[in-house]
Scaffold this active site. Sequence first.
Site, PDB file in Angstrom:
ATOM      1  CG  ASN A 187     -11.150  -1.292  -1.394  1.00 52.07           C
ATOM      2  OD1 ASN A 187     -12.254  -1.203  -1.912  1.00 52.07           O
ATOM      3  ND2 ASN A 187     -10.878  -0.764  -0.203  1.00 52.07           N
ATOM      4  CB  CYS A 205     -18.130  -0.042  -0.577  1.00 49.17           C
ATOM      5  SG  CYS A 205     -17.132   1.433  -0.234  1.00 49.17           S
ATOM      6  NE  ARG A 238      -3.477   2.448   2.596  1.00 48.19           N
ATOM      7  CZ  ARG A 238      -4.508   2.621   3.412  1.00 48.19           C
ATOM      8  NH1 ARG A 238      -4.857   1.661   4.252  1.00 48.19           N
ATOM      9  NH2 ARG A 238      -5.186   3.748   3.403  1.00 48.19           N
ATOM     10  CG  HIS A 277     -13.887   3.516  -3.646  1.00 47.29           C
ATOM     11  ND1 HIS A 277     -12.623   3.106  -3.290  1.00 47.29           N
ATOM     12  CD2 HIS A 277     -14.702   3.116  -2.641  1.00 47.29           C
ATOM     13  CE1 HIS A 277     -12.679   2.469  -2.135  1.00 47.29           C
ATOM     14  NE2 HIS A 277     -13.936   2.467  -1.726  1.00 47.29           N
ATOM     15  CE1 TYR A 329     -11.384   5.926  -1.676  1.00 53.24           C
ATOM     16  CE2 TYR A 329     -13.614   5.811  -0.819  1.00 53.24           C
ATOM     17  CZ  TYR A 329     -12.293   5.437  -0.759  1.00 53.24           C
ATOM     18  OH  TYR A 329     -11.873   4.573   0.213  1.00 53.24           O
TER      19      TYR A 329
END
Length: 421
Positions: A144, A164, A90, A194, A244
Amino acid sequence: MKLAVVGGGSTYTPELIDGFARLRDTLPVSELVLIDPAAERLELIGALARRIFARQDHPGLITTTSDLDAGVAGADAVLLQLRIGGQAARLQDETWPLECGCVGQETTGAGGLAKALRTVPVVLDIAERVRRASPDAWIIDFTNPVGIVTRALLRAGHKAVGLCNVAIGFQRKFAALLDVAPAEVHLDHVGLNHLTWELGVRVGGPGGRDVLPELLAGHGDAVAADLRLPRAVLDRLGVVPSYYLRYFYAHDAVVRELGEKPSRAAEVAAMERELLALYADPALDEKPALLAKRGGAFYSEAAVDLAAALLAGGGPAVQVVNTYNGGTLPFLPDDAVIEVQARVDGSEAAPLAVPALDPLFAGLVSHVSAYEDLALDAALRGGRERVFKALLAHPLVGQFDLAEGLTDRLLAHNKEHLPWA
């Protein structure tokens, strides 16, 4: 009822356990299996999970295993919460795109593509093993990028639905602002994972009165502050975008911010170390307050509600999920995966009719959906050219030289996870 959680060693898991414990009348779990290859971490979280169940007098059995096939055998549903490469991957997703002047984020843009490439093959392997061990089990995906992962699962013929927490977060926030019970609030939540907008906020269910104009007039400053967007943006759009959308509506400002502060990945890694230290305390028998800062607000409630609708036989429920479009958004292919309110029962998650999307929003949805198609193709078949085309198609990239540079960086930082790279 037996549930299995793949990625059970996640620091998120106590949030999920707390939801199962508190809402046991909604979802009567008799056995819960936490599955994770990280044995030491898994045992730590498994022990806390048992203490949470004991504190709330939940009779269910909690076990842990690193054996995926044994863990999912006989399961009614399998929940996926994976992070291939962990927080280290990440951190890379949030870092190298900035070198090209692009947003660094784990689900959006080039970083999101990297995560999809690492994740989709692993999830599909897990799903095939679930199908062999428990052919009637539902797969509930929290992993995700949820839209791309759910599209992969559905196209491979799995009984799958994506989930989500953005929608339930808005529902709870709007209910508090309106001083009504959350169950009274129905969202006209439309778009892709998102990449959604609240086109309406209805009190009293799907056919209730739309109070979105009143909500924006009376509480627009508070909503805008949460989204980190100017109030004027909400007033001009007349809707509430997902947070987002800030990566699209304020991309360059976000890039500057990300270059001036520690990455979210670094913050989360530090938080996870602190959480694991708390979890090791044998006196701890509830989720700690720090977990709320980890993200995933209302994650457990959404998961319990969805699993109950799929499994508990209580009749259909309406919930925001990721599922096949099936004509709901007429400008997208039927097999695109969208995020909307759906009627969920033991046989399907069927989208409800939604308001027509303004071209201002529909154009971006079409653009990102096309990117997701190319991203899935790259995840399934590999190859530098497929990665390049997916990046070139993304509205946050869209330039030949930029896509070339991002492709080189993506492949260089993900070689250990991409055998073809």
